[in-house]
Design a protein around this motif. Structure first.
Motif, PDB file in Angstrom:
ATOM      1  N   ASP A  58       0.869  -1.165   0.000  1.00  0.00           N
ATOM      2  CA  ASP A  58       0.000   0.000   0.000  1.00  0.00           C
ATOM      3  C   ASP A  58       0.911   1.221   0.000  1.00  0.00           C
ATOM      4  N   LYS A  59       0.873   2.008  -1.065  1.00  0.00           N
ATOM      5  CA  LYS A  59       1.818   3.120  -1.240  1.00  0.00           C
ATOM      6  C   LYS A  59       1.685   4.192  -0.164  1.00  0.00           C
ATOM      7  N   THR A  60       0.486   4.445   0.309  1.00  0.00           N
ATOM      8  CA  THR A  60       0.334   5.472   1.346  1.00  0.00           C
ATOM      9  C   THR A  60       0.961   5.021   2.661  1.00  0.00           C
ATOM     10  N   VAL A  61       0.797   3.733   2.984  1.00  0.00           N
ATOM     11  CA  VAL A  61       1.409   3.213   4.207  1.00  0.00           C
ATOM     12  C   VAL A  61       2.925   3.276   4.082  1.00  0.00           C
ATOM     13  N   LEU A  62       3.440   2.878   2.919  1.00  0.00           N
ATOM     14  CA  LEU A  62       4.884   2.925   2.707  1.00  0.00           C
ATOM     15  C   LEU A  62       5.405   4.360   2.764  1.00  0.00           C
ATOM     16  N   ALA A  63       4.655   5.302   2.206  1.00  0.00           N
ATOM     17  CA  ALA A  63       5.066   6.705   2.249  1.00  0.00           C
ATOM     18  C   ALA A  63       5.095   7.209   3.691  1.00  0.00           C
ATOM     19  N   ASN A  64       4.110   6.820   4.484  1.00  0.00           N
ATOM     20  CA  ASN A  64       4.087   7.206   5.897  1.00  0.00           C
ATOM     21  C   ASN A  64       5.270   6.602   6.648  1.00  0.00           C
ATOM     22  N   LEU A  65       5.563   5.330   6.373  1.00  0.00           N
ATOM     23  CA  LEU A  65       6.703   4.684   7.012  1.00  0.00           C
ATOM     24  C   LEU A  65       8.008   5.380   6.627  1.00  0.00           C
ATOM     25  N   LEU A  66       8.129   5.734   5.367  1.00  0.00           N
ATOM     26  CA  LEU A  66       9.330   6.426   4.916  1.00  0.00           C
ATOM     27  C   LEU A  66       9.461   7.771   5.622  1.00  0.00           C
ATOM     28  N   GLY A  67       8.366   8.488   5.765  1.00  0.00           N
ATOM     29  CA  GLY A  67       8.396   9.768   6.473  1.00  0.00           C
ATOM     30  C   GLY A  67       8.838   9.602   7.924  1.00  0.00           C
ATOM     31  N   GLU A  68       8.303   8.579   8.588  1.00  0.00           N
ATOM     32  CA  GLU A  68       8.691   8.324   9.969  1.00  0.00           C
ATOM     33  C   GLU A  68      10.166   7.967  10.071  1.00  0.00           C
ATOM     34  N   LEU A  69      10.640   7.157   9.139  1.00  0.00           N
ATOM     35  CA  LEU A  69      12.050   6.768   9.149  1.00  0.00           C
ATOM     36  C   LEU A  69      12.964   7.964   8.919  1.00  0.00           C
ATOM     37  N   GLU A  70      12.568   8.834   8.005  1.00  0.00           N
ATOM     38  CA  GLU A  70      13.373  10.033   7.756  1.00  0.00           C
ATOM     39  C   GLU A  70      13.385  10.949   8.981  1.00  0.00           C
ATOM     40  N   GLU A  71      12.248  11.053   9.661  1.00  0.00           N
ATOM     41  CA  GLU A  71      12.167  11.851  10.882  1.00  0.00           C
ATOM     42  C   GLU A  71      13.080  11.270  11.966  1.00  0.00           C
ATOM     43  N   LEU A  72      13.050   9.948  12.118  1.00  0.00           N
ATOM     44  CA  LEU A  72      13.924   9.293  13.078  1.00  0.00           C
ATOM     45  C   LEU A  72      15.399   9.465  12.718  1.00  0.00           C
ATOM     46  N   GLN A  73      15.684   9.433  11.434  1.00  0.00           N
ATOM     47  CA  GLN A  73      17.051   9.647  10.985  1.00  0.00           C
ATOM     48  C   GLN A  73      17.530  11.043  11.378  1.00  0.00           C
ATOM     49  N   GLY A  74      16.672  12.034  11.226  1.00  0.00           N
ATOM     50  CA  GLY A  74      17.014  13.401  11.630  1.00  0.00           C
ATOM     51  C   GLY A  74      17.266  13.508  13.128  1.00  0.00           C
ATOM     52  N   ILE A  75      16.424  12.842  13.914  1.00  0.00           N
ATOM     53  CA  ILE A  75      16.606  12.855  15.373  1.00  0.00           C
ATOM     54  C   ILE A  75      17.945  12.214  15.739  1.00  0.00           C
ATOM     55  N   LEU A  76      18.255  11.091  15.106  1.00  0.00           N
ATOM     56  CA  LEU A  76      19.518  10.412  15.389  1.00  0.00           C
ATOM     57  C   LEU A  76      20.720  11.262  14.974  1.00  0.00           C
ATOM     58  N   ARG A  77      20.611  11.941  13.846  1.00  0.00           N
ATOM     59  CA  ARG A  77      21.704  12.812  13.408  1.00  0.00           C
ATOM     60  C   ARG A  77      21.965  13.927  14.416  1.00  0.00           C
ATOM     61  N   SER A  78      20.890  14.563  14.871  1.00  0.00           N
ATOM     62  CA  SER A  78      21.073  15.661  15.832  1.00  0.00           C
ATOM     63  C   SER A  78      21.620  15.150  17.165  1.00  0.00           C
ATOM     64  N   ALA A  79      21.187  13.970  17.599  1.00  0.00           N
ATOM     65  CA  ALA A  79      21.709  13.395  18.826  1.00  0.00           C
ATOM     66  C   ALA A  79      23.197  13.061  18.672  1.00  0.00           C
ATOM     67  N   LEU A  80      23.580  12.569  17.520  1.00  0.00           N
ATOM     68  CA  LEU A  80      24.975  12.265  17.255  1.00  0.00           C
ATOM     69  C   LEU A  80      25.819  13.536  17.255  1.00  0.00           C
ATOM     70  N   GLN A  81      25.300  14.597  16.655  1.00  0.00           N
ATOM     71  CA  GLN A  81      26.025  15.874  16.635  1.00  0.00           C
ATOM     72  C   GLN A  81      26.189  16.416  18.031  1.00  0.00           C
ATOM     73  N   GLN A  82      25.139  16.299  18.851  1.00  0.00           N
ATOM     74  CA  GLN A  82      25.205  16.762  20.236  1.00  0.00           C
ATOM     75  C   GLN A  82      26.254  15.984  21.023  1.00  0.00           C
ATOM     76  N   SER A  83      26.283  14.672  20.825  1.00  0.00           N
ATOM     77  CA  SER A  83      27.257  13.863  21.571  1.00  0.00           C
ATOM     78  C   SER A  83      28.678  14.154  21.106  1.00  0.00           C
ATOM     79  N   GLU A  84      28.860  14.494  19.834  1.00  0.00           N
ATOM     80  CA  GLU A  84      30.190  14.838  19.333  1.00  0.00           C
ATOM     81  C   GLU A  84      30.651  16.179  19.906  1.00  0.00           C
ATOM     82  N   LYS A  85      29.729  17.118  20.103  1.00  0.00           N
ATOM     83  CA  LYS A  85      30.066  18.410  20.672  1.00  0.00           C
ATOM     84  C   LYS A  85      30.460  18.282  22.141  1.00  0.00           C
ATOM     85  N   ASN A  86      29.813  17.361  22.854  1.00  0.00           N
ATOM     86  CA  ASN A  86      30.055  17.174  24.281  1.00  0.00           C
ATOM     87  C   ASN A  86      31.353  16.403  24.572  1.00  0.00           C
TER      88      ASN A  86
END
Length: 159
Positions: free
Chosen positions: A130-158
């Motif tokens: 189902d393309k809409t479900v897959l699109a929603n999953l992709l959006g969630e994954l991209e959002e999680l990827q952004g959260i992980l990137r920012s957390a990684l940047q924060q830990s590198e700064k600390n």
């Protein structure tokens, strides 16, 4: 001109009916696996019980080959783990659920059996995502990827 009579005779001699028993080498070749994999699976799946003749030579029944093909599909194509397949077999008294067995025989690649994968396939369709479900999953994954990137940047700064 080359004579192919020898090859034709060889094919007739080695061709077996679907109901014939197979040696481990024939079963492995038919399933696209190595012989040691079949021996290993025998130790992990008690449902696989080839007949053994004198000297320990294994003969696989047609129903063994069907089960092995289903297990192969679940492990190699659909992403199940050995424990996952064992659990399926245990829950269903040594048999794979018909929908799993049918899917593996049809060689459909549904991916691993997890919640996200199950949600991506809508009931009543022919196994198409189902393309809409897959699109929603992709959006969630991209959002999680952004959260992980920012957390990684924060830990590198600390550090």
């Amino acid at each position: 001109m080359k004579n192919n009579l020898g090859a034709e005779a060889e094919n007739r001699r080695t061709a077996k009916s679907d109901s014939a028993f197979r040696t481990i080498s024939e079963a492995a070749k038919e399933l696209g696996l190595q012989q040691h994999v079949l021996r290993f699976w025998e130790s992990k799946f008690p449902q696989i019980k080839p007949m053994k003749r004198a000297g320990g030579r294994r003969y696989y029944r047609p129903e063994d080959l069907v089960l092995l093909a289903d297990i192969r599909s679940l492990l190699h194509d659909q992403g199940y783990t050995i424990k996952g397949v064992q659990k399926l077999l245990d829950q269903n008294k040594g048999q794979l659920p018909s929908e799993v067995a049918v899917a593996s025989r049809a060689e459909t690649v549904d991916g691993p059996s997890d919640e996200a994968s199950d949600m991506a396939y809508s009931a009543g369709t022919s196994g198409t995502p189902d393309k809409t479900v897959l699109a929603n999953l992709l959006g969630e994954l991209e959002e999680l990827q952004g959260i992980l990137r920012s957390a990684l940047q924060q830990s590198e700064k600390n550090t």
